[in-house]
Design a protein around this motif. Sequence first.
Motif, PDB file in Angstrom:
ATOM      1  N   GLU A 102      54.792  19.111  35.984  1.00  0.00           N
ATOM      2  CA  GLU A 102      54.128  18.147  35.122  1.00  0.00           C
ATOM      3  C   GLU A 102      52.874  17.587  35.795  1.00  0.00           C
ATOM      4  O   GLU A 102      51.955  17.102  35.144  1.00  0.00           O
ATOM      5  CB  GLU A 102      55.121  17.034  34.770  1.00  0.00           C
ATOM      6  N   ASP A 103      52.792  17.693  37.132  1.00  0.00           N
ATOM      7  CA  ASP A 103      51.605  17.206  37.835  1.00  0.00           C
ATOM      8  C   ASP A 103      50.474  18.237  37.855  1.00  0.00           C
ATOM      9  O   ASP A 103      49.463  18.030  38.529  1.00  0.00           O
ATOM     10  CB  ASP A 103      51.965  16.772  39.271  1.00  0.00           C
ATOM     11  N   GLU A 105      64.334  16.575  27.159  1.00  0.00           N
ATOM     12  CA  GLU A 105      63.103  16.287  26.428  1.00  0.00           C
ATOM     13  C   GLU A 105      63.074  16.962  25.057  1.00  0.00           C
ATOM     14  O   GLU A 105      62.537  16.425  24.099  1.00  0.00           O
ATOM     15  CB  GLU A 105      61.881  16.742  27.242  1.00  0.00           C
ATOM     16  N   ARG A 138      48.248  18.041  30.729  1.00  0.00           N
ATOM     17  CA  ARG A 138      47.458  16.807  30.827  1.00  0.00           C
ATOM     18  C   ARG A 138      46.948  16.565  32.247  1.00  0.00           C
ATOM     19  O   ARG A 138      45.874  16.015  32.469  1.00  0.00           O
ATOM     20  CB  ARG A 138      48.308  15.617  30.332  1.00  0.00           C
ATOM     21  N   SER A 139      47.739  17.034  33.213  1.00  0.00           N
ATOM     22  CA  SER A 139      47.354  16.783  34.603  1.00  0.00           C
ATOM     23  C   SER A 139      46.169  17.621  35.041  1.00  0.00           C
ATOM     24  O   SER A 139      45.566  17.345  36.079  1.00  0.00           O
ATOM     25  CB  SER A 139      48.538  17.073  35.528  1.00  0.00           C
ATOM     26  N   ARG A 147      43.064  15.367  35.182  1.00  0.00           N
ATOM     27  CA  ARG A 147      43.084  14.047  35.836  1.00  0.00           C
ATOM     28  C   ARG A 147      41.880  13.974  36.781  1.00  0.00           C
ATOM     29  O   ARG A 147      41.351  15.013  37.203  1.00  0.00           O
ATOM     30  CB  ARG A 147      44.366  13.871  36.662  1.00  0.00           C
ATOM     31  N   ILE A 173      62.736   7.619  30.971  1.00  0.00           N
ATOM     32  CA  ILE A 173      61.287   7.794  31.005  1.00  0.00           C
ATOM     33  C   ILE A 173      61.004   8.967  30.085  1.00  0.00           C
ATOM     34  O   ILE A 173      61.324  10.106  30.398  1.00  0.00           O
ATOM     35  CB  ILE A 173      60.796   8.079  32.427  1.00  0.00           C
ATOM     36  N   TRP A 198      48.801   8.303  31.798  1.00  0.00           N
ATOM     37  CA  TRP A 198      49.521   9.523  32.181  1.00  0.00           C
ATOM     38  C   TRP A 198      50.143   9.364  33.578  1.00  0.00           C
ATOM     39  O   TRP A 198      51.270   9.765  33.833  1.00  0.00           O
ATOM     40  CB  TRP A 198      48.561  10.719  32.143  1.00  0.00           C
ATOM     41  N   TYR A 200      53.396   7.549  33.528  1.00  0.00           N
ATOM     42  CA  TYR A 200      54.536   8.419  33.191  1.00  0.00           C
ATOM     43  C   TYR A 200      54.881   9.339  34.360  1.00  0.00           C
ATOM     44  O   TYR A 200      56.034   9.528  34.717  1.00  0.00           O
ATOM     45  CB  TYR A 200      54.218   9.258  31.947  1.00  0.00           C
ATOM     46  N   LEU A 201      53.828   9.879  34.969  1.00  0.00           N
ATOM     47  CA  LEU A 201      54.026  10.936  35.945  1.00  0.00           C
ATOM     48  C   LEU A 201      54.579  10.429  37.273  1.00  0.00           C
ATOM     49  O   LEU A 201      55.480  11.023  37.853  1.00  0.00           O
ATOM     50  CB  LEU A 201      52.666  11.607  36.186  1.00  0.00           C
ATOM     51  N   PHE A 202      54.038   9.319  37.753  1.00  0.00           N
ATOM     52  CA  PHE A 202      54.331   8.924  39.132  1.00  0.00           C
ATOM     53  C   PHE A 202      55.149   7.645  39.282  1.00  0.00           C
ATOM     54  O   PHE A 202      55.837   7.491  40.274  1.00  0.00           O
ATOM     55  CB  PHE A 202      53.018   8.721  39.900  1.00  0.00           C
TER      56      PHE A 202
END
Lengths: 1000, 91
Positions: free
Chosen positions: A708-709, A749, A895-896, A899, B25, B39, B42-44
């Motif tokens: 996800e990152d 999810e 989405r990451s 960033r 979450i 974001w 949510y992510l971290f």
Amino acid sequence: MTKYRISKTRFVDQTKNISFTFDGKAYHGFEGDTLASALLSNGVHLVGRSFKYHRPRGIMSCGSEEPNAICQINDNTDLTEPNVRATEIELYDGLRASSQNCWPSLSFDIGGINNLISSFIPAGFYYKTFMWPKGFWKKIYEPLIRMSAGLGKSPTQPDPDIYDHKHEYCDVLVIGGGISGIISAKIAAKNNLKTILIEDKNILGGSTIYQNNKNFIIDNQKSNEWLMNEISELEKLDNLKIKTRTSLAAFHSYNYLLAKENISDHLPLNKKNGSIRQRLWKIRADKVIVATGAIERPLVFHNNDRPGIILANSVKKYLDFYGVATGLNNIIFTNNDSAYESAVSLFEKGISVKIVDIRKKSSSSIVKNAEELGIEIYWHSTVVNTFGYKKIKSIEIMNLSEDGSNVTGNKNKIQCDCLAISGGWTPMVHMHTQSGGKLDFRDIDQVFVPIEKSENHINVGSCNGDFELKEIVKNTNNKVKKFLNINEDSLDKISVLCSKELEKKNIWLLPNTITEGKTKSFIDFQNDSTAKDIKLALREGFKSIEHVKRYTTTGMATDQGKLSNMHALGIIAETAGVKMGTLGTTTFRPPFTPLTFGAIVGRSVGKFFDVMRKTSIHEWHIRNNAKFENVGQWKRPWYYPINNENLHEAVQRESKAARDSAGILDASTLGKIDIQGSDASEFLNRVYTNAWSKLGIGKCRYGLMLNEDGMVYDDGVTTRLGENHYLMTTTTGGAANVLSKLEDYLQTEWPELDVYLTSVTDHYSTASICGPNSKKILKKLFPNKDFSDVAFPHMSYQDAKIDKIECRIMRISFTGELSYEINIESRYGKSLWESCIEAGEEYKITPYGTETMHLLRAEKGFIIVGQDTDGTMTPIDLQMDWIVSKKKYDFIGKRSLYRSDTIREDRKQLVGLLTDDPNEILEEGAQIVSELDKKPVEMIGHVTSSYFSPNLNKSIALAVVKGGKKLKGQKLFIPMENKNINVTVSDFIFLDKENKRINA
Amino acid sequence: MFVINCPYCGERDQSEFSCGGEAHIVRPKQPTELSDDEWAEYLFMRKNIKGVQFERWNHAHGCRKWFNMVRDTSNDKIHAVYKMGEKPPVI
């Protein structure tokens, strides 16, 4: 009998002689002796040298708290064991023990010089001294510290003993087989509860079993005789399991406990062979009753560490349990009544004994008993010095001032050969606190006692702060009944008589006429820390008990401060002028006593250390001389040397063959996940960066999976087997994690998706054949199949049969060559492989291993997740933008990818590197710099893959370099230990950029 | 070492389970609409509470089901165990 074995007891069988050696000298003891009691029976007190000052030290106790008598057992290179407490070693025929921490010998130890210069090596000496000059560290300080560090010698050969683990469950676990443990176990077992009683000694009974004093009466019998009967009744109870020689190591939450059972340590050498040495019990108990007892405290005064200074209750145990007198001319130095029991015992055996007591008087029955016997008592006095180098010879005593803070009057010198000391008792609250329990400080006798809050465990007996026999019996009975919901018990009305201590006094550091800086009043005997050291630490600003402990090393030796922690706390509290209860204690961590590594690892040694996964083709690889590489738990062929080829030579040959004719690789270890369900395509869309909906049935596609990152997580080819059916492949090492991750998303999810995942890694074997002749080999294997590029194009799959066995053929390539992978049920893997080898013989098909596979894919610039990536690489960093769908609304990690951090242009990016000298092979992991003169030099990246390519006849490398995308053609440097290597940034595809070979 | 009451299998030793961190979450439905900060939240960002914490657990060496658990991290007392998708209990 020896001079010091003065009586027969029921615990030592004096008809069974046992011979053993200590420091090479032969001695005799009897069955039932410990090494300590046997040495004492031979008059041997001096058993070791102290850690720092190398002062002579003697046996001080009779149990696990022993700080001094730690020995090296056995002298062979595999079985030798250091730091074993002589007080806990049961004597056996052939035992060879030796002292530690002395050179050249125990009796004459060069290190003793430290004692003379001790005023120059105070607490924190190492921290203060070995700071400068800097250059001294490597050549002088470190070797010096290493030489003097550590106790004993480690074995140099693998441990040949067998260790075992076992799980156990019970309703009630009782820890400790003393009187309170015995009472508890009996109540529990009699009330139909499955009960386990564990005791670290070889027999039950604790200290009551040798309590033959007439002042301690239960049910009109002497307490030892009453307890003996109780034990024989215990042995009749069916639902009670008694485990002796078993010590509790750890008490974890939810009543999960670890206990170590000694099974063959006590057996004679010729009977040990083949039997399990120790077993670690993993016990889950509904209820736990802690009855671990208390440890006697020493007293802290000048020169309190000489051989012959022994805890008073240990003197009694050696006498009444082992029949051994620790001295023939004894002085007992005490602040409490319990030591008088030892005095009476000695007197009754006709051994000379005097008493020094810091109190003004005591009116208990046991003290009266001593007075009536005519034992000389020096009231309100303290020992101010002791004499005798290798054994105590005499002491000096003085009167205490009215408030006890000072000494008055004249010194009185008294001769002795043993000084028994008692500073009261410390409840063993270790188990209680390990389980999460808290402690309360009880001022009247200066002890920490458990605060009972848990519903699942209680503390009984002296570990709960009940020291008097009557309290112990009555409180244990009441507490256990309440804990286990039992109404009545036979002990309810039992009569108990005992001596009652009314006068209490404690002085943590006894006063002296000598100035404190010149005294050696030991607190931690094993680590040689003194009252002076503690005070120094306080003066230097250390306040927290945890800091003082670490600075002075008090309580940090192998005995973990069982004897020293309370005095350290007491002296800190006194010096700092705070209440002792407010200081807290240091943390009691498991294990309670040292555990062997063997007991911890159990059977998980050698080939049982980890699961070894082998493919169904493994035997063939072995027959064909493969060298193996560990990939996760898998054994994968690394390379197949012919004759005396080394790795490099074999890989060069294999790599050339794979591109020139044909190579074959066992690819069975790649992870395989069978994906089915009406939402399978949608699911793949969400977990991979590229699009999957339009992949035709029968087609294969390479996919990249992110976290996800946004960082690359795994990759592999997925094949569409049917409308709602896919077969995903993952990296070998990532298979289990990928499955877990996919399951996580599906369950948490996207539970609405109709998708089912099944790991089929072990179900199929895979033979991967590549090279320009691979198609011809496939044709031989599957004569009825059309392998033309039209009928069977690259990135497609077909079902097939070989000898009536169904298999799947995928035309996919990780080498850039024309390549096919055949998947077959694992049990046919080896025969498929052998058929491939046979069919390929005329093309000299060459089996190749992982090293060649890595080389071939590097020539093509294909990444290996985990080698060229490290969890910080996005697909953009890898210059794999082509695989990231711009159209898809969402996928894991999308989405990451934009960033602020992931769009930085100076991120490390994948590039190719070519060395100026084509024969120079870079080291993987080597750092890359752009300027050599800059100081400090900035590392801008590192080499991730590097090989000598036989097909290109030059060295090639992949690397990640900051802003690498824009550096093509630029010169960079790789500084190595002896030289700098010049490299040029290149494209990372080194061979066949046009992908012509795939259809060759 | 706790004993965990898997909502599908019953009481099992902790060694069969793996912890997946803070529960509840939810992955944003429209990640592209979020700012970097949202974001990142949510992510971290995880609470890591000393005290009662809602956690995700997986019966990894068992039924492989994910579920939620309410645990006091200061004393490891487990207050509740419930299936994914079920409402968290009030503790």
